[in-house]
Design an enzyme around this catalytic site. Structure first.
Site, PDB file in Angstrom:
ATOM      1  N   LEU B  44       4.638 -66.621 104.098  1.00  0.00           N
ATOM      2  CA  LEU B  44       5.532 -67.421 103.262  1.00  0.00           C
ATOM      3  C   LEU B  44       6.833 -67.710 103.985  1.00  0.00           C
ATOM      4  CD1 LEU B  44       4.920 -65.881  99.771  1.00  0.00           C
ATOM      5  CD2 LEU B  44       4.217 -68.105 100.624  1.00  0.00           C
ATOM      6  N   GLY B  46       7.562 -67.601 107.346  1.00  0.00           N
ATOM      7  CA  GLY B  46       7.425 -68.393 108.569  1.00  0.00           C
ATOM      8  C   GLY B  46       6.975 -69.819 108.303  1.00  0.00           C
ATOM      9  N   ARG B 332       7.087 -47.435  90.125  1.00  0.00           N
ATOM     10  CA  ARG B 332       6.054 -47.173  91.134  1.00  0.00           C
ATOM     11  C   ARG B 332       6.257 -45.851  91.862  1.00  0.00           C
ATOM     12  NH1 ARG B 332       5.502 -53.220  93.993  1.00  0.00           N
ATOM     13  NH2 ARG B 332       4.515 -54.185  92.202  1.00  0.00           N
ATOM     14  N   LEU B 444       7.544 -62.346  97.400  1.00  0.00           N
ATOM     15  CA  LEU B 444       7.213 -63.763  97.569  1.00  0.00           C
ATOM     16  C   LEU B 444       8.486 -64.583  97.436  1.00  0.00           C
ATOM     17  CD1 LEU B 444       3.900 -63.989  95.501  1.00  0.00           C
ATOM     18  CD2 LEU B 444       4.221 -63.455  97.909  1.00  0.00           C
TER      19      LEU B 444
HETATM   20  C1  LIG Z   1      -2.277 -56.744  98.159  1.00  0.00           C
HETATM   21  C2  LIG Z   1      -0.859 -57.220  98.093  1.00  0.00           C
HETATM   22  C3  LIG Z   1      -0.385 -57.836  96.941  1.00  0.00           C
HETATM   23  C4  LIG Z   1       0.929 -58.279  96.868  1.00  0.00           C
HETATM   24  N1  LIG Z   1       1.350 -58.889  95.720  1.00  0.00           N
HETATM   25  C5  LIG Z   1       2.617 -59.359  95.648  1.00  0.00           C
HETATM   26  C6  LIG Z   1       3.063 -60.044  94.481  1.00  0.00           C
HETATM   27  O1  LIG Z   1       2.322 -60.223  93.512  1.00  0.00           O
HETATM   28  N2  LIG Z   1       4.334 -60.504  94.451  1.00  0.00           N
HETATM   29  C7  LIG Z   1       5.190 -60.337  95.506  1.00  0.00           C
HETATM   30  O2  LIG Z   1       6.307 -60.792  95.417  1.00  0.00           O
HETATM   31  N3  LIG Z   1       4.784 -59.691  96.625  1.00  0.00           N
HETATM   32  C8  LIG Z   1       3.528 -59.204  96.732  1.00  0.00           C
HETATM   33  N4  LIG Z   1       3.120 -58.562  97.875  1.00  0.00           N
HETATM   34  C9  LIG Z   1       4.026 -58.486  99.042  1.00  0.00           C
HETATM   35  C10 LIG Z   1       4.049 -59.828  99.795  1.00  0.00           C
HETATM   36  O3  LIG Z   1       2.765 -60.378  99.817  1.00  0.00           O
HETATM   37  C11 LIG Z   1       4.533 -59.713 101.237  1.00  0.00           C
HETATM   38  O4  LIG Z   1       5.642 -58.921 101.313  1.00  0.00           O
HETATM   39  C12 LIG Z   1       4.876 -61.086 101.805  1.00  0.00           C
HETATM   40  O5  LIG Z   1       3.830 -61.974 101.608  1.00  0.00           O
HETATM   41  C13 LIG Z   1       5.273 -61.044 103.261  1.00  0.00           C
HETATM   42  O6  LIG Z   1       5.438 -62.346 103.749  1.00  0.00           O
HETATM   43  P1  LIG Z   1       5.979 -62.628 105.200  1.00  0.00           P
HETATM   44  O7  LIG Z   1       6.037 -64.112 105.344  1.00  0.00           O
HETATM   45  O8  LIG Z   1       7.214 -61.868 105.440  1.00  0.00           O
HETATM   46  O9  LIG Z   1       4.898 -62.016 106.203  1.00  0.00           O
HETATM   47  P2  LIG Z   1       3.304 -62.113 106.299  1.00  0.00           P
HETATM   48  O10 LIG Z   1       2.706 -62.902 105.226  1.00  0.00           O
HETATM   49  O11 LIG Z   1       2.843 -60.729 106.523  1.00  0.00           O
HETATM   50  O12 LIG Z   1       3.076 -62.960 107.610  1.00  0.00           O
HETATM   51  C14 LIG Z   1       3.274 -62.455 108.889  1.00  0.00           C
HETATM   52  C15 LIG Z   1       2.946 -63.535 109.885  1.00  0.00           C
HETATM   53  O13 LIG Z   1       3.378 -63.136 111.162  1.00  0.00           O
HETATM   54  C16 LIG Z   1       2.352 -63.311 112.096  1.00  0.00           C
HETATM   55  N5  LIG Z   1       2.557 -62.316 113.145  1.00  0.00           N
HETATM   56  C17 LIG Z   1       2.766 -60.985 113.020  1.00  0.00           C
HETATM   57  N6  LIG Z   1       2.948 -60.419 114.227  1.00  0.00           N
HETATM   58  C18 LIG Z   1       2.855 -61.426 115.125  1.00  0.00           C
HETATM   59  C19 LIG Z   1       2.940 -61.476 116.531  1.00  0.00           C
HETATM   60  N7  LIG Z   1       3.178 -60.400 117.268  1.00  0.00           N
HETATM   61  N8  LIG Z   1       2.764 -62.673 117.148  1.00  0.00           N
HETATM   62  C20 LIG Z   1       2.520 -63.818 116.418  1.00  0.00           C
HETATM   63  N9  LIG Z   1       2.442 -63.806 115.080  1.00  0.00           N
HETATM   64  C21 LIG Z   1       2.607 -62.634 114.449  1.00  0.00           C
HETATM   65  C22 LIG Z   1       1.086 -63.155 111.317  1.00  0.00           C
HETATM   66  O14 LIG Z   1       0.026 -63.767 111.992  1.00  0.00           O
HETATM   67  C23 LIG Z   1       1.468 -63.862 110.033  1.00  0.00           C
HETATM   68  O15 LIG Z   1       1.297 -65.245 110.199  1.00  0.00           O
HETATM   69  C24 LIG Z   1       1.803 -58.092  97.959  1.00  0.00           C
HETATM   70  C25 LIG Z   1       1.339 -57.474  99.108  1.00  0.00           C
HETATM   71  C26 LIG Z   1       0.025 -57.015  99.173  1.00  0.00           C
HETATM   72  C27 LIG Z   1      -0.421 -56.304 100.398  1.00  0.00           C
END
Ligand SMILES: Cc1cc2nc3c(=O)[nH]c(=O)nc-3n(C[C@H](O)[C@H](O)[C@H](O)COP(=O)(O)OP(=O)(O)OC[C@H]3O[C@@H](n4cnc5c(N)ncnc54)[C@H](O)[C@@H]3O)c2cc1C
Ligand code: FES
Lengths: 253, 641
Positions: B44, B46, B332, B444
């Site tokens: 989300l 990135g 939690r 999110l």
């Molecule tokens: C089962 C589950 C349910 C959840 N439900 C909820 C919910 O209902 N509501 C809520 O608010 N939150 C929820 N969360 C938490 C939430 O989903 C995450 O915290 C959030 O989506 C993280 O988003 P992000 O963009 O930071 O990273 P991510 O979505 O983890 O994306 C990381 C990105 O970085 C890339 N990446 C990582 N390392 C590298 C690297 N070295 N080189 C290149 N690319 C790399 C990956 O490929 C990916 O594209 C939930 C989490 C889980 C596990």
């Protein structure tokens, strides 16, 4: 509760890159718990292969919850295996019996070249989305989210189409290797919603064009795609795409 | 030790973000196309950042590990996203969401950031709807809301149980639109393995092509890191298989500080481990605790009996007993800790010796009828049965806490820039908004707030102020970083040829040790042992790991080995951080610091601050501190009795 374990024979497609011819190889999968998932069964086989100094079987996975669409291969002739509406990461070994031989092979389609063993290249799907699978809005102040009401039945239907995980099973199951279910699902999702309407004509033309460009086959209404879809996306999405296409030909200049 | 300056704008809380936006310098439209920006990650945070930066006119390179940006871990989020629209007219406001977030984080987050998050949350919903995200709606056609995670207002927007999927697809589609326009170049199946810092500024990255094994150099004027959380340091978690800390860790080793690494959220309602082949744990929505009753047998001897044979008087509904006011709905961290305690006492009810407690719907079904329960939880019950082969309408569910989310991350200032110039960090990868505990449905929100509405503006300001000279990937710093990365991989492959323990064997051991000693409940002694054991395990890895295959093509185990090598370092600073934080707060529970009745005891005099760790050498860090100023809220103590 000590659960019974099972012993299986795997026939796995091994292919060392797109240019390699590839072949089936046999492996024993022993002591497998019926509670493990199909991918965890492969993890265990791979651990043993590594200990024996052999290359593990390459396959892709990420969420292991049936939502990211990363996993996917053909199990005994069926995309994602025998259980309906289930990705292979959510398929449990209790669907098999002790002594079974299981054949595992990658998605086979011209537009999805094999990278290694069970791993294929599905970037063609991303290019279909790039061709028009979006609403052209920038980031910034937008009308209040409730300014335009969307009737619940329409919004629910749009969701049903939007639930596609882009795994590619539909293509793998189709004798023509068509991508119509995937493309139709995105076209339907956006055509149903008021936000997607203004671009619907151009969108369907561009996406269908891209689909052909990528080398996917033509849909001949066989319906295998719907049968294997882990998210139960309906073939009515394809009919909708065809209608949208005709509409675009006649209404847009 | 130095004290860090968070660069918070002046003015009253509700004016800070406006004030900052007015101060931000702008890049002229013609100049935007002269700037290259690197965005790592397509979750989300990135995807929304890359799409927005591309749309503004910058040249963006976007990277992810998966074969498509649409598959980032964010796709798996279920429950929903918070926003203060106050559509249900139940008294919600920006202040209330802000206050709930600050209090939920146990007063260990930065007021100004958290307030801004609540302020921009409403825009996210407008944005997503405009993109065609099919949120749940009422029959009248308006958006539906629900109450989530014990909130007193209904402010959570959702799309069935697939909110993360729909929001991510919205952001992904916006990203693909910029790919089509030529403003974003997409690099899937790439892993960032190093950050290139030139004259103290982030100027590029080194990636490995995960199909060909090739090293690649990418130069730019700013790097936006959106690489997610580090929950997979525990091996078993609800996170996706490829989630990892490597990108953040490499930035850390190049000078970016790591803040509050010990803050890890452990979610109480997950499907327990069923065997030692298990690769991940599945989250069951916490809404189940609205109707399910948590219990274990009073007597150890009963644990192996089928639950229906255990009479009422022999059951211990321990949450209802200890927390009569909140009962099964305690937060939690409290629910997770208590599950651990009863299992430590030997009263676990898991299959084949696994740790688990019951979540029982018998009474709810009796009172409300099977249909009513099916209406509320049908899909969850179905998922549970599919995974466990047990029918929760007939027998109680078995659940156990699992690692879910990491509040710690790279330190950032108000502009979401790390202490390294030009390195911005967004989403779960940064530390800023959730303090010591995150509320449900707020991750999110934060990812999209950072990516759509904050980073695109603060990056522009940075570029306008610094006017970085063009950077080319043949600069000698790139030579050096690429060479070091190559050597690191070669070293692993050399050990890997002759080693005897597989990557997964060592990884599982690390996970177990972290779970036991740096998990739900921590002690000084345990943390010190953990540090020692982590070091031993790291030694084992570098002397005896076994890695199959070659480095010049698709090699999953080599990828995992590299991530494990970094986790083996991160784990140590987590233990150290937990050890030095001599208080209990949010998800960080130190057994030495609890009230007489066993609840978390904060120490506001000494620890109303952030620890930010500066990497010195392997196993050596210098601690810096950011003092948290609370000018608008009063620090209070949580009580659920
Ligand atoms: C089962 C589950 C349910 C959840 N439900 C909820 C919910 O209902 N509501 C809520 O608010 N939150 C929820 N969360 C938490 C939430 O989903 C995450 O915290 C959030 O989506 C993280 O988003 P992000 O963009 O930071 O990273 P991510 O979505 O983890 O994306 C990381 C990105 O970085 C890339 N990446 C990582 N390392 C590298 C690297 N070295 N080189 C290149 N690319 C790399 C990956 O490929 C990916 O594209 C939930 C989490 C889980 C596990
Ligand atoms: S691994 Fe995500 S759907 Fe199977």
């Amino acid at each position: 509760m000590a659960d019974e374990t099972m012993d299986l024979t795997l026939r796995v497609w091994r292919q060392n890159g797109p240019d390699d011819k590839g072949r089936f190889e046999e492996y024993a999968a022993e002591g497998i718990s019926p509670h493990s998932s199909f991918l965890e069964m492969l993890d265990q086989v791979n651990e043993r292969l590594i200990h024996q100094g052999k290359e593990p079987i390459a396959f892709d996975s990420d969420c292991r919850e049936g939502i990211c669409g990363t996993c996917g291969f053909v199990v005994n002739g069926q995309a994602h295996g025998p259980e309906p509406a289930t990705t292979v990461c959510q398929l449990h070994m209790r669907n098999f019996s002790d002594g079974d031989t299981i054949t595992i092979e990658p998605w086979r389609a011209k537009a999805f070249p094999v990278i290694k063993d069970l791993v294929v290249d599905r970037e063609a799907f991303d290019r279909i989305i790039s061709a028009g699978g979006y609403v052209s809005v920038g980031t910034g102040p937008k009308p209040d989210a409730n300014a335009v009401k969307v009737p619940k039945p329409i919004s629910d239907k749009a969701f049903d189409s939007a639930a596609c995980i882009g795994c590619g099973a539909c293509v793998a199951a189709c004798p023509n290797a068509a991508a119509s279910l995937f493309t139709g699902a995105k076209i339907t999702h956006l055509a149903l919603l008021p936000q997607g309407r203004p671009e619907r004509g151009q969108r369907v033309k561009n996406m269908v064009h891209q689909m052909e460009e990528e080398g996917f086959g033509n849909c001949s209404n066989i319906g295998e795609c719907e049968a294997v879809c882990p998210k139960e996306i309906s073939v009515s999405n394809i009919a909708k795409m065809k209608r949208e296409y005709l509409r675009a030909l006649f209404t847009d200049s | 030790m130095t004290t860090l300056d968070p660069n918070v704008p002046d003015g009253p809380l509700h004016k800070k973000w406006d004030n900052r936006r007015e101060e931000l310098k702008l890049v002229a439209p013609n100049n935007k196309k002269k700037h290259n920006i690197i965005v790592v990650g397509t979750g989300l945070a990135g995807a929304s950042a890359a799409a927005t930066l591309g749309e503004l006119g910058y040249n963006v390179k976007s990277f992810c590990i998966q074969d498509s940006p649409r598959r980032a871990h964010s796709i798996a989020a279920q429950g929903g996203i918070n926003a203060t629209k106050n559509y249900p007219n139940d008294g919600d406001s920006i202040w209330r969401l802000f206050y709930d977030t600050i209090k939920g984080g146990d007063f260990r987050s930065r007021e100004s950031n958290t307030y801004r998050l609540a302020q921009v949350a409403g825009n996210i919903i407008d944005q997503a709807v405009a993109q065609g995200v099919p949120f749940a709606r009422e029959y009248g056609g308006e958006l539906a809301n629900r109450s989530f995670g014990g909130a007193q207002v209904s402010r959570t927007f959702y799309a069935r149980g697939q909110t993360g999927q729909q929001l991510l697809l919205g952001a992904y589609q916006a990203l693909q639109r910029q790919v089509e326009r030529g403003k974003v170049q997409m690099y899937p199946r790439r892993e960032m393995l190093d950050l290139v810092v030139v004259d103290g500024k982030a100027r590029g990255i080194i990636t490995r092509n995960l199909v060909t094994g090739e090293m690649e150099r990418h130069a730019g004027d700013a790097v936006v890191l959106c690489s997610g959380g580090y929950g997979r340091v525990y091996f078993l978690s609800t996170n996706a298989f490829n989630s990892n800390a490597t990108a953040a860790w490499r930035c850390h080793k190049r000078g970016a500080m790591f803040a509050n690494p010990c803050y890890v959220q452990i979610h109480p309602t997950c499907i327990p481990q069923s065997g030692d082949y298990q690769s991940k744990l599945t989250l069951m929505s916490e809404s189940l605790r609205n109707d399910g009753r948590v219990w274990v047998p009073k007597n150890k001897e009963d644990c192996s009996k089928p639950p229906e044979q255990i009479p009422e008087e022999d059951r211990d509904y321990y949450l209802e007993r200890r927390y009569p006011a909140f009962g099964n709905l305690v937060p939690r961290d409290v629910a997770s800790r208590n599950a651990k305690y009863v299992c430590d006492e030997g009263r676990s009810v898991g299959r084949g010796g696994a740790r688990a407690v019951y979540l029982d719907f018998r009474d709810a079904i009796e009172e409300q009828g099977r249909e009513a329960i099916k209406d509320k939880y049908g899909n969850l019950f179905h998922m549970y049965e599919k995974i466990t082969d047990e029918d929760p309408y007939e027998v109680p569910m078995r659940i156990y806490p699992a690692v879910h989310y990491t509040m710690g991350g790279l330190w950032v200032d108000y502009n979401l820039m790390s202490n390294l110039d030009g390195l911005f960090v967004a989403g779960e990868a940064n530390f800023s908004d959730h303090g010591a505990n995150r509320l449900g449905a707020s991750a999110l929100m934060q990812g999209l707030a950072d990516g759509y509405f904050i980073v695109p503006h603060t990056v522009g300001d940075y570029l306008a102020r610094h006017r970085p000279d063009p950077m080319r990937p043949d600069h000698n710093k790139f030579d050096q970083c690429e060479e070091e990365t190559r050597q690191h991989i070669q070293k692993m492959m050399d050990v890997g040829k002759n080693g005897s323990r597989t990557v997964i064997e060592i990884y599982r051991e690390l996970g177990k040790l972290m779970y036991d000693k740096v998990g739900v409940s921590r002690t000084k002694e345990g943390l010190e042992e953990a540090r020692e054991e982590i070091r031993e395990l790291r030694d084992q890895f570098w002397n005896d790991v076994k890695i199959p295959g070659e480095a010049d093509n698709y090699n999953k185990m080599l990828e995992v080995a590299g991530r494990l090598a970094d986790f083996l370092e991160l784990a140590e600073v987590m233990a150290m951080d937990a050890s030095e934080r001599e208080e209990s707060c949010g998800c960080h529970f130190r057994e030495e610091y609890q009230s007489d009745d066993g609840e978390a005891a904060r120490n506001d005099d000494e620890f109303t601050n952030v620890f930010a760790w500066d990497y010195k050498d392997e196993g050596e860090w210098e601690k810096h501190v950011e003092d948290l100023e609370f000018e608008n809220v009063e620090l209070s103590t949580r009580s659920y009795k």
